[in-house]
Design an enzyme around this catalytic site. Structure first.
Site, PDB file in Angstrom:
ATOM      1  N   ARG A 175       0.854  -1.207   0.000  1.00 12.23           N
ATOM      2  CA  ARG A 175       0.000   0.000   0.000  1.00 12.23           C
ATOM      3  C   ARG A 175       0.884   1.249   0.000  1.00 12.23           C
ATOM      4  O   ARG A 175       0.625   2.208  -0.717  1.00 12.23           O
ATOM      5  CB  ARG A 175      -0.938   0.001   1.226  1.00 12.23           C
ATOM      6  CG  ARG A 175      -2.002  -1.091   1.181  1.00 12.23           C
ATOM      7  CD  ARG A 175      -3.105  -0.846   2.193  1.00 12.23           C
ATOM      8  NE  ARG A 175      -2.681  -0.972   3.585  1.00 12.23           N
ATOM      9  CZ  ARG A 175      -2.673  -2.093   4.292  1.00 12.23           C
ATOM     10  NH1 ARG A 175      -3.067  -3.220   3.726  1.00 12.23           N
ATOM     11  NH2 ARG A 175      -2.285  -2.101   5.560  1.00 12.23           N
ATOM     12  N   LYS A 214     -13.169  14.558   3.273  1.00  6.27           N
ATOM     13  CA  LYS A 214     -14.184  13.983   2.383  1.00  6.27           C
ATOM     14  C   LYS A 214     -15.145  13.098   3.174  1.00  6.27           C
ATOM     15  O   LYS A 214     -14.722  12.370   4.078  1.00  6.27           O
ATOM     16  CB  LYS A 214     -13.521  13.130   1.306  1.00  6.27           C
ATOM     17  CG  LYS A 214     -14.524  12.435   0.385  1.00  6.27           C
ATOM     18  CD  LYS A 214     -13.860  11.460  -0.562  1.00  6.27           C
ATOM     19  CE  LYS A 214     -14.353  10.050  -0.282  1.00  6.27           C
ATOM     20  NZ  LYS A 214     -13.851   9.070  -1.263  1.00  6.27           N
ATOM     21  N   LYS A 223     -18.774  17.204  -4.560  1.00  4.01           N
ATOM     22  CA  LYS A 223     -18.259  16.079  -5.363  1.00  4.01           C
ATOM     23  C   LYS A 223     -19.425  15.195  -5.786  1.00  4.01           C
ATOM     24  O   LYS A 223     -19.787  14.250  -5.073  1.00  4.01           O
ATOM     25  CB  LYS A 223     -17.231  15.293  -4.540  1.00  4.01           C
ATOM     26  CG  LYS A 223     -16.677  14.065  -5.251  1.00  4.01           C
ATOM     27  CD  LYS A 223     -15.424  13.531  -4.591  1.00  4.01           C
ATOM     28  CE  LYS A 223     -14.973  12.242  -5.217  1.00  4.01           C
ATOM     29  NZ  LYS A 223     -13.624  11.839  -4.812  1.00  4.01           N
TER      30      LYS A 223
HETATM   31  P1  13P Z   1     -13.727   7.113  -8.061  1.00  2.00           P
HETATM   32  O1  13P Z   1     -13.273   8.260  -8.945  1.00  2.00           O
HETATM   33  O2  13P Z   1     -12.962   5.848  -8.290  1.00  2.00           O
HETATM   34  O3  13P Z   1     -15.218   6.950  -8.084  1.00  2.00           O
HETATM   35  O4  13P Z   1     -13.333   7.520  -6.581  1.00  2.00           O
HETATM   36  C1  13P Z   1     -13.546   8.793  -6.171  1.00  2.00           C
HETATM   37  C2  13P Z   1     -13.927   8.788  -4.741  1.00  2.00           C
HETATM   38  O5  13P Z   1     -13.223   9.329  -3.916  1.00  2.00           O
HETATM   39  C3  13P Z   1     -15.193   8.147  -4.368  1.00  2.00           C
HETATM   40  O6  13P Z   1     -15.511   8.460  -3.065  1.00  2.00           O
END
Ligand code: 13P
Length: 348
Positions: free
Chosen positions: A46, A137, A226
């Site tokens: 990782r 996030k 987002k």
């Molecule tokens: P993806 O672009 O692979 O969907 O991931 C973005 C993300 O942070 C989803 O929470």
């Protein structure tokens, strides 16, 4: 709350030509990615994988404004002992942190989920701030039921309200801590639903979200939204054109997202690499909206590099070349300057 300071961070996160690298896969999710190349899900792998990404130049300096990290990753260091947070900062990018604790079934609402992680969040945010995070996030997951399902269709109004309430609580706590919240209500793109249904559900979701953010005192100047793009379910027989995806997505966003929001950074959600790039590019080519539109991609930025790397140090350069390419292509898309011809030209 220092709205100006939050706004400055949010504006930088969505600066044209750049976008966000989502490298915040939980230990389980990164395990799936590593399994796809036959690599073991251990701490060394990782670290090696993410160190390769964070050391990629010019991608990190030129096309990545911020990196979303996972709890393990924000505390982790490169092989030579340099903290990942420092690597990211030295590249001029902002470290961020995923703070939700994943989803669990929502009681009383079969087929829907709720995101966990509000308990103790104030204390965790204070610690993450100390560790260098300036944005966070939280992802809510919304699933559209099968088009043939009559009883128990999802999402329900109650399900959306519960998820958006949690997003509002999270966002307010982030701003109190001096951290910009990425507010992510993801409508999943698996399934058989039409583009019209995705359009309708995205509209409802964002409407309800901005009501919650208002009611909980969140300063819109200090968030980054987002969302998903408006697409048909992957299994739907009728797929919209790139033009239709772009037009519908812009229309829904104009309908629901106040112009005080500095920027919108899309998730890729399982779109193919080039698809995610061209859809973003098309929206920016159309233009005429008040916010910046960019990327906060996980898979669409990482996948080609992952397949080039294959868990083998000998492929380090090939993996960085692949990451550089996707980052540059998405950087162009964030300005509406991408083309398939440029994408097909392999970077030197
Ligand atoms: P993806 O672009 O692979 O969907 O991931 C973005 C993300 O942070 C989803 O929470």
């Amino acid at each position: 709350m220092d709205i100006q300071a939050l706004n400055k961070i949010a504006v930088k996160m969505v600066e044209p030509g750049t976008g966000i690298l989502a490298a915040d896969e939980s230990t389980g999710t990164i395990g799936k990615r590593l399994a796809s190349i036959g690599a073991e899900n251990n701490e060394d792998n990782r670290r090696d994988w993410r160190e390769m990404l964070f050391r990629t130049q010019p991608a990190m300096n030129d096309y990545i404004s911020g990196v979303i990290l996972f709890d393990e990753t924000i505390r982790q260091s490169a092989k030579d002992g340099t903290p990942f947070v420092k690597l990211i900062q030295d590249a001029g990018a902002i470290p961020g942190i995923k703070v939700d604790k994943g989803i669990t079934p929502l009681a009383g609402r079969p087929g829907e989920t709720i995101t966990q992680g509000l308990d103790g969040l104030r204390e965790r945010l204070a610690e993450y701030y100390e560790l260098g995070a300036r944005f966070a996030k939280w992802r809510a997951v919304i699933e559209i039921s099968h088009p043939d399902q009559y009883v128990g269709q999802t999402p329900t109004r109650g399900g959306l309200k519960a998820n958006n309430h949690a997003l509002g609580r999270y966002a307010a706590l982030c701003q109190e801590a001096g951290i910009v919240p990425i507010v992510e209500p993801e409508i999943l793109m698996g399934g058989y639903h039409s583009v019209e249904r995705c359009h309708e559900v995205t509209r409802k979701t964002l409407n309800s979200l901005f009501t919650e953010l208002y009611e909980q005192g969140v300063a819109l100047e200090g968030i980054v939204l987002k969302p998903n793009m408006v697409v048909a379910g992957k299994l739907c027989a009728e797929q919209p054109s790139r033009q239709e995806i772009a037009e519908r997505t812009i229309q829904v966003l104009k309908d629901t997202v106040p112009s005080a929001v500095p920027g919108i950074a899309f998730l890729s959600g399982g779109q193919a690499n080039e698809e995610a790039t061209r859809n973003l590019d098309m929206m920016n080519k159309i233009g005429g909206f008040p916010w910046k539109l960019t990327y906060s991609y996980g898979r669409a930025l990482q996948q080609s590099a992952l397949f080039a790397w294959k868990g083998d140090a000998a492929n380090y350069d090939a993996a960085q070349t692949a990451f550089n390419h996707r980052a540059r292509m998405n950087g162009l898309a964030s300005k509406g300057e991408w083309s398939a011809e440029i994408d097909d030209t392999v970077d030197a």
